[in-house]
Design a protein around this motif. Structure first.
Motif, PDB file in Angstrom:
ATOM      1  N   TRP A 282      50.703 -52.759 -20.793  1.00  0.00           N
ATOM      2  CA  TRP A 282      49.351 -52.903 -21.343  1.00  0.00           C
ATOM      3  C   TRP A 282      49.448 -53.299 -22.809  1.00  0.00           C
ATOM      4  O   TRP A 282      48.503 -53.721 -23.424  1.00  0.00           O
TER       5      TRP A 282
ATOM      6  N   GLN B 290      46.736 -52.738 -15.687  1.00  0.00           N
ATOM      7  CA  GLN B 290      46.824 -51.589 -16.591  1.00  0.00           C
ATOM      8  C   GLN B 290      45.824 -51.708 -17.732  1.00  0.00           C
ATOM      9  O   GLN B 290      45.218 -50.727 -18.157  1.00  0.00           O
TER      10      GLN B 290
ATOM     11  N   LEU C 189      42.425 -50.931 -16.512  1.00  0.00           N
ATOM     12  CA  LEU C 189      42.294 -49.476 -16.384  1.00  0.00           C
ATOM     13  C   LEU C 189      42.080 -48.825 -17.746  1.00  0.00           C
ATOM     14  O   LEU C 189      41.262 -47.923 -17.897  1.00  0.00           O
ATOM     15  N   TYR C 190      42.855 -49.306 -18.720  1.00  0.00           N
ATOM     16  CA  TYR C 190      42.729 -48.764 -20.075  1.00  0.00           C
ATOM     17  C   TYR C 190      41.309 -48.970 -20.598  1.00  0.00           C
ATOM     18  O   TYR C 190      40.694 -48.052 -21.145  1.00  0.00           O
TER      19      TYR C 190
ATOM     20  N   ILE D 183      38.602 -49.408 -18.897  1.00  0.00           N
ATOM     21  CA  ILE D 183      37.646 -48.582 -18.169  1.00  0.00           C
ATOM     22  C   ILE D 183      37.681 -47.150 -18.709  1.00  0.00           C
ATOM     23  O   ILE D 183      36.642 -46.534 -18.953  1.00  0.00           O
ATOM     24  N   MET D 184      38.891 -46.656 -18.944  1.00  0.00           N
ATOM     25  CA  MET D 184      39.029 -45.295 -19.460  1.00  0.00           C
ATOM     26  C   MET D 184      38.388 -45.167 -20.827  1.00  0.00           C
ATOM     27  O   MET D 184      37.755 -44.170 -21.140  1.00  0.00           O
ATOM     28  N   GLN D 185      38.522 -46.193 -21.653  1.00  0.00           N
ATOM     29  CA  GLN D 185      37.953 -46.142 -22.998  1.00  0.00           C
ATOM     30  C   GLN D 185      36.443 -46.379 -22.973  1.00  0.00           C
ATOM     31  O   GLN D 185      35.798 -46.345 -24.011  1.00  0.00           O
TER      32      GLN D 185
ATOM     33  N   LEU E 258      32.788 -42.050 -11.172  1.00  0.00           N
ATOM     34  CA  LEU E 258      33.845 -41.032 -11.274  1.00  0.00           C
ATOM     35  C   LEU E 258      34.940 -41.261 -10.232  1.00  0.00           C
ATOM     36  O   LEU E 258      36.135 -41.178 -10.529  1.00  0.00           O
TER      37      LEU E 258
ATOM     38  N   ARG F 120      36.907 -44.871 -10.632  1.00  0.00           N
ATOM     39  CA  ARG F 120      37.954 -44.754 -11.641  1.00  0.00           C
ATOM     40  C   ARG F 120      39.269 -44.311 -11.033  1.00  0.00           C
ATOM     41  O   ARG F 120      40.329 -44.890 -11.243  1.00  0.00           O
ATOM     42  N   MET F 121      39.176 -43.218 -10.281  1.00  0.00           N
ATOM     43  CA  MET F 121      40.393 -42.622  -9.738  1.00  0.00           C
ATOM     44  C   MET F 121      40.971 -43.496  -8.626  1.00  0.00           C
ATOM     45  O   MET F 121      42.175 -43.597  -8.466  1.00  0.00           O
TER      46      MET F 121
ATOM     47  N   ALA G 222      42.999 -46.084 -10.348  1.00  0.00           N
ATOM     48  CA  ALA G 222      44.285 -45.550 -10.808  1.00  0.00           C
ATOM     49  C   ALA G 222      45.245 -45.479  -9.632  1.00  0.00           C
ATOM     50  O   ALA G 222      46.431 -45.817  -9.747  1.00  0.00           O
TER      51      ALA G 222
END
Lengths: 327, 305
Positions: free
Chosen positions: B224, B240, B243-244, B246-248, B270, B273-274, B277
């Motif tokens: 990433w 990656q 994903l980063y 989305i997490m932020q 929720l 997201r998982m 991952a």
């Protein structure tokens, strides 16, 4: 005698002429011998040049006030001003402390964890079982730190996290983990152990497997318990490996694991007091603050101090065991 | 190992056997516990991804799903552009990078492993010096963006990871242990260095090659960092990096109106997201299963001096 010296003179003449042509002859000979190898090494060497050596002159940015329209060579020279700003920033002390403290904790806990796992694995005699354990324990090492941050989030999220659910179920007030910096050194140490211990135990296990079994047999005859054997045979024989790995880790103590400190913490400003390290600081100064000069100065200081430390630690390693030194 | 078991059997006094078996039980219990801890987060994420959104909102993330639903996966598959695109980018980068990287690193390592190569020492120093000293992030960043002009160029995701000097070190050590007599025999039979490299050195170094292949694959699949530094174009996001983001919370899970309507405006964020991952881990787990049998042998051989 005369004959011999005569022949020597005669032979000296042509050999004296050789250097004139011989540069090309010798070059050809050299290429005949090494050309294939040089060709083989070329792509790799070129990539190393582009991505490791070619950027190095950019170190100059630490000493100038970079103006993008002028380019690095025409920008005004400011000497050590950038380093001055760096020292004057109140953040520097915090960042330095966090880097050194957290790395020291990683070295200590990581080494203890790896030795512990290796000691346990050394007692597993079933090959199949050993394979299963190791497969499970290596797995975290192969997960990207981004996915690890999802794992951590699933545990620590304030509303949905597993940990807060457990706390609630035993009647404890849930925690705001992502705004409580005081817990993060411990959280990051746990993550780092979880991720790295399996793989780093291999080298200790390899050393243990190599220990002469007669030592243990003799100890058993003398009535030594398993713990005695570990204490008086295994651990002392591990000391050289521990020393070397620790020294090499100390050589890298100024370099922080950017992913761990930036991604796992979700770059949360509230956590900076305990999680801001040199690498995240340099990155932020570049991307968010756009302070190229100061971040270049910080990066250069890190590189130079890191380099000196590696050289010193390697010198010490060479004293302990010349075989194990890096160079 | 076999020897140790025999010794234990010989000395099996009754009490000794008892403490030994208790000890062994404890050892296995601890190892099983730690092995589970290593795998539990995957279970947590998998369980969250197949839960219903309401169950997560109510009970939080749990190790076993409180209710079962494939809504998250349906959602991802229903509007796959973003994710599929990231998947394609990552797959292509990983495939090309691993293929070329493995070849380039093996060739370099082979040359550096040959005693008869006159430039072996200076070239080794040239390569390994980069492990000790580098210009740091800023010069690298400015060089790539200003001189190479590779910002938002997919090449920047591939080129920097083609040669990892650590892997070259592993490969070189492995090639050094090839029996020189064998190579000489091949040379007498008229084989040139290329042929020796491809037909002798490579086949004889499978464990280390597999290890380096695994490391290289992972360095691409899990990367990433290059995207974080150099990629703004959303079409070039790797899995990656997506994903980063989305997490932020930088990347919203946008849905087309039809799909949003299907979920009544309550997007399963929720669980999605998982699920994502889990998508990102899947191929890694698969590659790991296939290559892990070489892995221990590979790093043990490679790290012996």
């Amino acid at each position: 005698m005369a004959l011999i010296s005569g022949s020597m003179v005669r032979s000296a003449v042509p050999s004296g002429q050789v250097p004139n042509k011989s540069f090309w002859t010798r070059l050809k000979l050299f290429l005949d011998k090494n050309g294939t190898y040089m060709l083989m090494a070329l792509p790799g060497a070129a990539l190393i040049f582009i991505f490791a050596y070619a950027p190095m002159p950019g170190i100059i940015i630490a000493f100038i006030d970079l103006k993008f329209n002028l380019g690095p060579w025409a920008s005004p020279w400011v000497g050590l001003d950038n380093f001055g700003y760096l020292i004057a920033t109140p953040l520097t002390g915090r960042v330095l402390f966090n880097t050194l403290f957290m790395n020291a904790m990683f070295i200590i806990t990581g080494t203890m964890g790896a030795i512990g796992v290796a000691l346990l694995m050394n007692e597993v005699h079933g090959k199949f079982r050993a394979r299963i354990y190791q497969s499970a324990m290596f797995f975290p090492n192969f997960i990207s730190i981004v996915v690890v941050s999802y794992f951590v989030f699933a545990f620590l999220s304030t509303d949905e996290g597993l940990v807060n659910n457990l706390l609630k179920s035993i009647g404890v007030e849930p925690m705001q983990w992502y705004s409580s910096p005081e817990y993060w050194p411990v959280i990051l140490i746990i993550v780092s152990i979880w991720k790295g211990v399996g793989v780093s135990s291999i080298i200790y296990l390899a050393t243990m497997v190599g220990i002469n079994p007669e030592f243990y047999e003799a100890a058993k005859i003398d009535g030594a318990s398993k713990l005695d054997q570990i204490r008086y045979i295994t651990l002392p024989l591990l000391v050289p490996v521990i020393t070397i790995l620790t020294l090499l880790a100390i050589g890298r103590i100024f370099y922080a694991d950017f992913g761990l400190f930036f991604i796992v913490t979700r770059n949360t400003p509230a956590l900076y007091p305990t999680t801001d390290v040199i690498d995240t600081f340099v990155y932020r100064s570049l991307i968010q603050l756009n302070d190229v000069g100061m971040s270049a100065a910080a990066g250069l200081a890190q590189s130079v101090i890191g380099f000196i430390l590696v050289i010193i630690s390697n010198m010490v390693v060479r004293k302990v065991d010349p075989e194990k030194s890096l160079f | 190992m076999a020897q140790q078991t025999i010794v234990i059997k010989q000395r099996s006094g009754n009490s000794y056997r008892k403490t030994a078996s208790i000890g062994r039980l404890a050892v296995n219990a601890v190892l099983i516990a730690f092995s589970l801890i290593c795998l539990i987060p995957v279970l947590l994420v998998l369980s969250a991804s197949v839960s219903t959104e309401t169950a997560i909102a109510q009970y939080g993330y749990t190790l076993l799903p409180m209710s079962f639903s494939t809504a998250a996966y349906d959602f991802i598959l229903a509007q796959p552009q973003r994710i599929m695109n990231a998947y394609v980018v990552t797959s292509i980068v990983t495939a090309i990078g691993t293929m070329f990287g493995l070849t380039i690193m093996s060739l370099l390592a082979y040359a550096l492993s040959r005693q008869r190569f006159a430039l072996r020492k200076p070239l080794s120093f040239y390569a390994f010096f980069t492990l000790l000293f580098n210009g740091g992030l800023i010069p690298f960043y400015l060089f790539v963006t200003q001189s190479l002009k590779l910002k938002d160029n997919p090449l920047i995701l591939i080129l920097p990871y083609l040669v990892s000097v650590w892997n070259v070190l592993l490969l070189r050590t492995s090639f050094q242990s090839l029996p020189e007599e064998l190579l000489d025999a091949a040379r007498i039979d008229g084989a040139n260095e290329w042929r020796i490299f491809f037909q002798i050195a490579i086949p004889m170094s499978t464990p280390v090659l597999a290890t380096v292949a695994l490391f290289t694959m992972l360095s691409y699949w899990n990367d990433w960092w290059m995207s974080l530094l150099f990629i703004n174009n959303k079409n070039l996001y790797s899995i990656q990096f997506l994903l980063y983001n989305i997490m932020q919370g930088l990347e919203k899970m946008n849905a087309t109106p039809e799909i949003a309507a299907r979920y009544g405006g309550n997007l399963p964020t929720l669980t999605v997201r998982m699920a994502m991952a889990f998508f990102a881990v899947g191929p890694v787990a698969l590659a790991y299963l296939f290559l892990q049998k070489y892995f221990i042998r590979g790093i043990t051989i490679g790290s012996l001096k």
